[in-house]
Design a protein around this motif. Structure first.
Motif, short mmCIF file in Angstrom:
data_model
loop_
_atom_site.label_atom_id
_atom_site.label_comp_id
_atom_site.label_asym_id
_atom_site.label_seq_id
_atom_site.Cartn_x
_atom_site.Cartn_y
_atom_site.Cartn_z
N ALA A 19 0.83 -1.20 0.00
CA ALA A 19 0.00 0.00 0.00
C ALA A 19 0.87 1.24 0.00
CB ALA A 19 -0.93 0.01 1.22
N LEU A 20 0.34 2.31 -0.60
CA LEU A 20 1.05 3.58 -0.59
C LEU A 20 1.21 4.08 0.84
CD1 LEU A 20 -0.63 5.37 -3.62
CD2 LEU A 20 1.74 4.57 -3.49
N ALA A 21 2.37 4.58 1.15
CA ALA A 21 2.66 5.03 2.51
C ALA A 21 1.82 6.24 2.89
CB ALA A 21 4.14 5.36 2.64
N ASP A 22 1.47 7.09 1.94
CA ASP A 22 0.77 8.33 2.27
C ASP A 22 -0.75 8.20 2.26
OD1 ASP A 22 0.77 7.95 -0.45
OD2 ASP A 22 1.22 10.03 -0.97
N THR A 23 -1.30 7.32 1.42
CA THR A 23 -2.76 7.25 1.28
C THR A 23 -3.35 5.87 1.56
OG1 THR A 23 -2.70 6.67 -1.08
CG2 THR A 23 -2.67 9.03 -0.52
N ASN A 24 -2.50 4.86 1.72
CA ASN A 24 -2.96 3.47 1.86
C ASN A 24 -3.60 2.94 0.58
OD1 ASN A 24 -2.01 3.01 4.42
ND2 ASN A 24 -4.01 2.66 5.35
N GLY A 25 -3.36 3.60 -0.55
CA GLY A 25 -3.90 3.12 -1.81
C GLY A 25 -3.30 1.78 -2.20
N ILE A 26 -4.18 0.88 -2.71
CA ILE A 26 -3.71 -0.44 -3.13
C ILE A 26 -4.12 -0.79 -4.56
CG2 ILE A 26 -3.60 -1.40 -0.80
CD1 ILE A 26 -6.30 -2.74 -1.31
N GLY A 27 -5.01 -0.02 -5.17
CA GLY A 27 -5.46 -0.41 -6.49
C GLY A 27 -6.11 0.72 -7.24
N LYS A 28 -6.19 0.55 -8.56
CA LYS A 28 -6.85 1.51 -9.44
C LYS A 28 -7.48 0.73 -10.60
CE LYS A 28 -7.78 5.48 -11.55
NZ LYS A 28 -8.81 6.41 -11.07
N ASN A 29 -8.78 0.92 -10.78
CA ASN A 29 -9.50 0.22 -11.85
C ASN A 29 -9.29 -1.29 -11.79
OD1 ASN A 29 -10.49 2.69 -12.88
ND2 ASN A 29 -8.64 2.96 -14.13
#
Length: 227
Positions: A19-29
């Motif tokens: 996951a992204l360290a700043d947003t916890n993002g793990i996926g897109k589309n």
């Protein structure tokens, strides 16, 4: 007072994600927003080859790397949602050498998923996480049980009392990366960040520690343990 047998122990759940360290993002589309080959090799190695049971889910069975059952070493299990299953290239699903479990409310999808099952790579589908865990506990009895996504399944598993470890790779990018799927926040009142030596004790001594760099990205392997 009844003489009903106690409920069988639920396997310890291990969440694994990047996951992204700043947003916890793990996926897109419904896809990964980055491609880090070393991190993918880490995921495959840990979920496939981690042979030492994390936790004592089955106290009546032998523990350790030499654990065998009916003459064969049990497989690890990976549990995922339907969208995670759908996001895998057709030639890579199910994930080889692991018990694949897909959570979906669609009976048609469950039939399609189970049609891919082989003796070497059992592939199962259930409507809910509790039903999947009951089956794994009573029938398959995997060495370790990993939760591999997506976001909703991570949320359910992270709140489950049997979730004992979170293997979380933190990714940093030089520019913002847009995501539409996110890893849940780890409650530090319930979990604590593990030391590097604890991570190595679980996944093996070959895991690199500290910040790694690949394809213009920085990433670091880490782990949280239930207090």
């Amino acid at each position: 007072m009844t003489n009903e047998p106690p409920n069988p122990p639920i396997p310890h759940l291990i969440l694994i994600a990047a996951a992204l360290a700043d947003t916890n993002g793990i996926g897109k589309n419904n896809d990964l927003p980055w491609h880090i080959p070393s991190e993918m090799r880490y995921f495959n190695a840990v979920t496939t080859w981690l042979g030492r049971r994390v936790g004592n889910a089955y106290p009546d069975k032998t523990q350790g790397d030499t654990h065998v059952e009916d003459g064969q070493k049990p497989l690890n299990a990976v549990i995922m949602g339907r969208r995670t299953w759908d996001s895998m290239p057709d030639g890579f699903r199910p994930l080889k050498g692991r018990v694949n479990v897909v959570l979906t409310g669609s009976e048609d999808v469950r039939v399609e998923v189970c049609s891919r099952s082989t003796p070497e790579t059992p592939t199962l589908a259930f409507p809910t996480l509790p039903e999947a865990l009951t089956y794994l506990t009573t029938t398959t009895r995997p060495t370790n049980t990993f939760i591999i996504g997506g976001s909703h399944i991570y949320i359910l598993a992270l709140a489950h009392p049997s979730c004992s470890h979170v293997l979380l790779t933190r990714v940093k990018a030089p520019a913002p990366i847009e995501c539409d799927t996110f890893f849940p926040e780890v409650d530090m009142a319930v979990f604590r960040k593990a030391r590097e030596e604890e991570l190595r004790e679980v996944v093996g001594p070959m895991v690199p520690v500290g910040v790694q760099r690949e394809r213009g990205l920085e990433y670091e392997f880490g782990m949280f343990v239930r207090r």
